[in-house]
Structures are given as C-alpha cells and as structure tokens.
Scaffold this active site. Structure first.
Site, PDB file in Angstrom:
ATOM      1  N   GLU A  81       0.841  -1.196   0.000  1.00  9.18           N
ATOM      2  CA  GLU A  81       0.000   0.000   0.000  1.00  9.18           C
ATOM      3  C   GLU A  81       0.874   1.244   0.000  1.00  9.18           C
ATOM      4  OE1 GLU A  81      -1.849   1.295   3.705  1.00  9.18           O
ATOM      5  OE2 GLU A  81      -1.515  -0.741   4.429  1.00  9.18           O
ATOM      6  N   CYS A 113      -3.566  -3.098   4.571  1.00  8.17           N
ATOM      7  CA  CYS A 113      -2.710  -4.149   5.154  1.00  8.17           C
ATOM      8  C   CYS A 113      -3.170  -5.556   4.803  1.00  8.17           C
ATOM      9  CB  CYS A 113      -2.655  -4.009   6.670  1.00  8.17           C
ATOM     10  SG  CYS A 113      -1.996  -2.439   7.189  1.00  8.17           S
ATOM     11  N   HIS A 235      -2.951  -9.265  12.391  1.00  8.45           N
ATOM     12  CA  HIS A 235      -2.309  -8.059  11.869  1.00  8.45           C
ATOM     13  C   HIS A 235      -1.966  -7.172  13.068  1.00  8.45           C
ATOM     14  CE1 HIS A 235      -1.372  -4.363   9.979  1.00  8.45           C
ATOM     15  NE2 HIS A 235      -2.489  -3.761  10.351  1.00  8.45           N
TER      16      HIS A 235
HETATM   17  P1  HMG Z   1      -3.178   7.895  20.987  1.00  8.97           P
HETATM   18  O1  HMG Z   1      -4.232   8.907  21.038  1.00  8.97           O
HETATM   19  O2  HMG Z   1      -1.777   8.343  20.781  1.00  8.97           O
HETATM   20  O3  HMG Z   1      -3.104   7.017  22.302  1.00  8.97           O
HETATM   21  O4  HMG Z   1      -3.581   6.879  19.837  1.00  8.97           O
HETATM   22  P2  HMG Z   1      -4.211   6.633  23.394  1.00  8.97           P
HETATM   23  O5  HMG Z   1      -4.492   7.792  24.229  1.00  8.97           O
HETATM   24  O6  HMG Z   1      -5.363   5.899  22.726  1.00  8.97           O
HETATM   25  O7  HMG Z   1      -3.345   5.606  24.248  1.00  8.97           O
HETATM   26  C1  HMG Z   1      -2.939   4.398  23.707  1.00  8.97           C
HETATM   27  C2  HMG Z   1      -2.913   3.376  24.845  1.00  8.97           C
HETATM   28  O8  HMG Z   1      -1.822   3.713  25.742  1.00  8.97           O
HETATM   29  C3  HMG Z   1      -4.166   3.370  25.717  1.00  8.97           C
HETATM   30  O9  HMG Z   1      -4.401   2.043  26.088  1.00  8.97           O
HETATM   31  C4  HMG Z   1      -3.739   4.168  26.936  1.00  8.97           C
HETATM   32  O10 HMG Z   1      -4.480   3.865  28.103  1.00  8.97           O
HETATM   33  C5  HMG Z   1      -2.307   3.714  27.074  1.00  8.97           C
HETATM   34  P3  HMG Z   1      -5.803   1.311  25.730  1.00  8.97           P
HETATM   35  O11 HMG Z   1      -6.856   2.132  26.365  1.00  8.97           O
HETATM   36  O12 HMG Z   1      -5.919   1.374  24.216  1.00  8.97           O
HETATM   37  O13 HMG Z   1      -5.635  -0.063  26.236  1.00  8.97           O
HETATM   38  N1  HMG Z   1      -1.429   4.601  27.839  1.00  8.97           N
HETATM   39  C6  HMG Z   1      -0.505   4.167  28.724  1.00  8.97           C
HETATM   40  N2  HMG Z   1      -0.172   2.924  29.116  1.00  8.97           N
HETATM   41  C7  HMG Z   1       0.841   2.809  30.032  1.00  8.97           C
HETATM   42  N3  HMG Z   1       1.523   3.880  30.538  1.00  8.97           N
HETATM   43  C8  HMG Z   1       1.202   5.139  30.168  1.00  8.97           C
HETATM   44  C9  HMG Z   1       0.149   5.315  29.214  1.00  8.97           C
HETATM   45  N4  HMG Z   1      -0.412   6.407  28.634  1.00  8.97           N
HETATM   46  C10 HMG Z   1      -1.377   5.951  27.790  1.00  8.97           C
HETATM   47  N5  HMG Z   1       1.873   6.161  30.670  1.00  8.97           N
HETATM   48  C11 HMG Z   1      -3.382   5.110  18.262  1.00  8.97           C
HETATM   49  C12 HMG Z   1      -3.108   5.564  19.700  1.00  8.97           C
HETATM   50  C13 HMG Z   1      -3.022   3.648  18.118  1.00  8.97           C
HETATM   51  C14 HMG Z   1      -4.867   5.293  17.953  1.00  8.97           C
HETATM   52  C15 HMG Z   1      -2.520   5.993  17.321  1.00  8.97           C
HETATM   53  O14 HMG Z   1      -1.172   5.659  17.485  1.00  8.97           O
HETATM   54  C16 HMG Z   1      -2.878   5.819  15.845  1.00  8.97           C
HETATM   55  O15 HMG Z   1      -3.712   6.551  15.305  1.00  8.97           O
HETATM   56  N6  HMG Z   1      -2.201   4.860  15.135  1.00  8.97           N
HETATM   57  C17 HMG Z   1      -2.442   4.600  13.730  1.00  8.97           C
HETATM   58  C18 HMG Z   1      -3.723   3.826  13.476  1.00  8.97           C
HETATM   59  C19 HMG Z   1      -3.669   2.387  13.929  1.00  8.97           C
HETATM   60  O16 HMG Z   1      -2.621   1.812  14.126  1.00  8.97           O
HETATM   61  N7  HMG Z   1      -4.874   1.758  14.026  1.00  8.97           N
HETATM   62  C20 HMG Z   1      -4.976   0.360  14.390  1.00  8.97           C
HETATM   63  C21 HMG Z   1      -6.189  -0.321  13.780  1.00  8.97           C
HETATM   64  S1  HMG Z   1      -6.314  -0.033  12.029  1.00  8.97           S
HETATM   65  C22 HMG Z   1      -5.169  -1.128  11.305  1.00  8.97           C
HETATM   66  O17 HMG Z   1      -4.676  -2.011  11.942  1.00  8.97           O
HETATM   67  C23 HMG Z   1      -4.833  -0.898   9.868  1.00  8.97           C
HETATM   68  C24 HMG Z   1      -3.519  -0.174   9.616  1.00  8.97           C
HETATM   69  O18 HMG Z   1      -2.439  -1.063   9.824  1.00  8.97           O
HETATM   70  C25 HMG Z   1      -3.491   0.388   8.195  1.00  8.97           C
HETATM   71  C26 HMG Z   1      -3.803  -0.550   7.038  1.00  8.97           C
HETATM   72  O19 HMG Z   1      -4.653  -1.434   7.081  1.00  8.97           O
HETATM   73  O20 HMG Z   1      -3.208  -0.300   5.989  1.00  8.97           O
HETATM   74  C27 HMG Z   1      -3.318   1.008  10.523  1.00  8.97           C
END
Ligand code: HMG
Length: 389
Positions: A81, A113, A235
């Site tokens: 991709e 993906c 994934h």
């Molecule tokens: P964010 O806003 O940076 O983080 O987004 P958050 O506030 O959601 O925190 C993440 C986690 O860290 C949470 O845990 C927090 O509690 C925890 P959860 O509630 O999820 O269990 N946290 C802590 N833990 C320990 N110590 C601390 C601490 N502080 C917070 N101090 C997000 C995170 C993954 C959404 C962001 O990085 C993002 O947008 N990533 C890109 C999108 C993505 O990976 N999506 C996944 C599903 S889609 C997919 O898999 C397809 C993809 O690969 C693309 C394709 O298909 O081509 C992406």
C-alpha cells in the site's frame, strides 16, 4: 482429496536504521509507558535514503530464490500500500534485480494491510490449477504518518517474501476462510499524499468489527472451533492491537478473557513487530515468523490468521504447521535482519522522513546509506534506478 498447498518458505527484510521509542518520547514528551505498554512498541525500522519497498522486497526474496531456484516460479504477486508507481508493478523491478525468468507474470495488489493475504489466497488458487508451479508472494511496505501525529509512534517498514506451492515445508493453508468487507474511512492515503490519514480510535473499532465479521463467516463456512488453535497471528499495527483483537474474539465467542490465556495465544507472535513497527501488509506474516522461530514444536497444530486492511477488508483462516518445519526456518537470519539495524537519533530520523525526490525529471542520485544487497541509486528522467551493491 484436497491438495496440500501453503507456505513453503518465508524470509523477511527490514530497514537499515532503527529509531527507539525512547528517542521519540524524549522528543515529544510522551511518558514512555504509553509506547512500551500502552501500544506495545519498543522501536521502529526506518529505511535508509536509498531503500524503498523494492529494495526491501528484493532483499527478502533473494534468499528464497537462492535456496529453491526460480524454475518453478511463474507468478510474482507484490502486495503493498506504499506503492512507488501508479502503473508499473514494483514486482517488475524485483523480478529484474533477482534475475527471474522472462516467462513469469508479475502483478501488484493493494487493499491496505490485507493485500498480502489476498496474494496468498490467489497464489493457492494458481497452484491448485497447476501444482507444478510455485508463486512468489511478496509483502513490502513502509508505514509513514505525519510527523508529530498520534500515528507517528506506529510507523515501521519491512518486507516478507513467501514461496507458495504444493507440499509446503512450513504451513499448509486450509479452507475455509471467513471474509468481511465494510466501507469505512478509518485509514486511507489519497494519491497526492505521502503519509496516511487515520482516525485512530475509529480504526481500532473497525478492526474489532472485522474480527467479529470474519469469525462469524468462518464459523458459518464450517471452520474449526476456537479451542482447536494453538496460536493466533493477527495483523499488528502495534502489538497491543493483537491483544485487543484476541480479547474481543474470546468475548464474542463467549469465553473468559483471562490475560494469561491471551498472552499464551498471542505472545510469541509479537517479538518482531514490537521492534519493527507497523509493516502494513507484511505484519501478519512477521507474526508468523516470530511464532515459528520461538514456539516449542508446533508440528500438526493449527494456527489462526486474522488479516485486516483498513477501508476495510479482512479474512480469518487457518494454517497447519507441517512436520519437519523447524529445519527450514530462517531464525538466525531473521534475528540478524533486526540486530543489524543501526540506531538513528530523532533528528536523523526526521530528516529521512521528510525526504522526497524532486519531481522535475532531472538526475538525482541518492546518498549511499544502505548496507543491504540492493539499493535505490536515484531517479533520472522520472525513472527509479536500482542497483545491486
Ligand atoms: P493515541 O491517542 O496516541 O493514544 O492513539 P491513546 O491515548 O489511545 O493511548 C494508547 C494506549 O496507551 C491506551 O491504552 C492508553 O491507556 C495507554 P488502551 O486504552 O488502548 O488499552 N497509555 C498508557 N499505558 C501505560 N503507561 C502510560 C500510558 N499512557 C497511555 N503512561 C493510536 C493511539 C493507536 C490510535 C494511534 O497511534 C494511531 O492513530 N495509530 C495509527 C492507526 C492504527 O494503528 N490503528 C490500528 C487499527 S487499524 C489497522 O490495523 C490498519 C492499519 O495497519 C493500516 C492498514 O490497514 O493499511 C493502521
């Protein structure tokens, strides 16, 4: 009797450099626990200026061609991709770099993906039609989000090459598959952007919805019961996502979501992704490599695969590990592909992230950075120039 078709060999490559999440956290002031525990990531692979999806793919596939020859490979399917051209398949450059026979069909496939899983299933169909043939499936991606965005911590880069054929030495892929498609805008990249757009929380929800959808269809198609599986390769856009997904699947099926049981089913699949980062199409198969390299003997055991691609398309299917598989693993080479990366500091990573070729059609050479076997030497007259080092 159905033929035994599946993954005969698997090899992967990743970028020249590595950025530890401690460096990203120090730059943006994030508490490191959010990266190490919250999303389950330690570091991300960063390609050198003279690396791209083609050089990664050729590096991953070269050991497969060296071991098995290319006589039986009549199809190369390149899943990505992070495509480098709107018309020409990146696989054609790989075909050339590896000196594959001209009597080969080469094509590029895209659905976020999920692309590599479509490639694997299409490959199985081709082998069914002519069991003497082998298909080279390559998944290669560089994951890039905007700097200073939440997605930045989930970047990465890698290529996985798989040889698909009859009587596979590693994993026999089974029927049926559970399928799921839903038109969602959780993650996408318009042609005019070099970085992906994402609604992070929506993407997690869309992934979990796809877990349910694929499992429902898999069960309706007469698939195995959940308790038959020895492990699950999900994934992994970040490794914590595999835990979320498996917990969701257990809940959906009415099972207890005991943390030890989840860790037992997932834990050994995350070792490579946690230090490489999101490699998009390659990610689920890096999970398989990590599992096979680390688990006690899995001979005869079924593994569940959940492939998710935003947008979204997903598939759940099973593979059974084949007797003698351990002698065919590339465990040492896999660990070396990760260990050989050179750490970069945040400033160097940022500079690499912001690079792009001028679009003026002139001659633009790239710096010599990679120590891998293939390099992107530059661009000239709008044509990418690749060379063997
Ligand atoms: P964010 O806003 O940076 O983080 O987004 P958050 O506030 O959601 O925190 C993440 C986690 O860290 C949470 O845990 C927090 O509690 C925890 P959860 O509630 O999820 O269990 N946290 C802590 N833990 C320990 N110590 C601390 C601490 N502080 C917070 N101090 C997000 C995170 C993954 C959404 C962001 O990085 C993002 O947008 N990533 C890109 C999108 C993505 O990976 N999506 C996944 C599903 S889609 C997919 O898999 C397809 C993809 O690969 C693309 C394709 O298909 O081509 C992406």
């Amino acid at each position: 009797m159905s033929l035994s078709i599946g993954i005969h060999d698997l090899s992967f490559a990743t970028g020249e450099f590595v950025l530890p999440h401690t460096a990203l956290a120090a730059y943006n002031g994030t508490e490191i626990g959010k990266y190490h525990v919250g999303i389950g990531q330690e570091s991300m692979s960063v390609p050198a200026a003279d690396e791209d999806i083609v050089t990664l793919a050729a590096t991953a596939a070269a050991p497969i061609v060296a071991r098995h020859g290319s006589e039986r490979i009549r199809t190369v399917v390149f899943a990505t991709e992070s495509s480098i051209d709107q018309a020409k398949s990146a696989g054609v450059y790989v075909h050339s770099l590896l000196g594959l026979p001209s009597a080969t069909r080469v094509v590029e496939l895209k659905q976020a993906c999920y692309g590599a899983t479509a490639a694997l299933q299409f490959a199985i169909g081709l082998v069914q039609r002519d069991p003497a043939q082998q298909v080279l499936v390559i998944a290669s991606d560089v994951s890039k989000y905007e700097l200073d965005s939440p997605g930045e911590a989930t970047q990465g880069a890698a290529a996985v090459a798989m040889l698909v054929g009859m009587d596979p030495a590693l994993v026999r892929i089974e029927d049926p598959s559970g399928l799921f498609t839903a038109d969602v805008m959780d993650f996408w990249r318009p042609n005019y952007l070099s970085t992906a757009l994402v609604d992070g929380q929506e993407s997690i929800g869309a992934y979990l919805q796809a877990v349910e959808g694929t499992w429902k269809d898999y069960s309706e198609q007469g698939g195995r019961a959940l308790e038959e599986f020895a492990a699950f390769c999900y994934h992994q856009p970040f490794t914590k996502m595999a835990y979320k997904a498996h917990r969701h699947l257990l809940n959906y099926c009415g099972y207890d979501t005991d943390s030890d049981a989840i860790a037992g089913a997932i834990g050994q699949t995350t070792a490579y992704n946690t230090v490489i980062g999101n490699s998009y199409t390659a990610s689920v198969y890096l999970g398989l490599a990590a599992l096979l390299d680390q688990a006690d003997d899995l001979t005869g055991k079924p593994i569940g695969f959940l492939s998710y691609g935003s947008g979204s398309v997903a598939e759940f299917f099973a593979g059974t590990v084949v007797a003698g598989y351990r002698e065919r693993l590339r465990t040492e080479a896999n660990r070396e592909a990760i260990a050989r990366r050179k750490p970069v500091d945040y400033a160097a990573y940022r500079e690499l992230h912001q690079r792009s070729f001028p679009t003026d059609g002139g001659d633009h050479a790239t710096e010599r950075q990679t120590t891998g076997p293939f390099r992107l030497a530059g661009i000239s007259g709008h044509k990418r120039q690749y060379e063997t080092r």
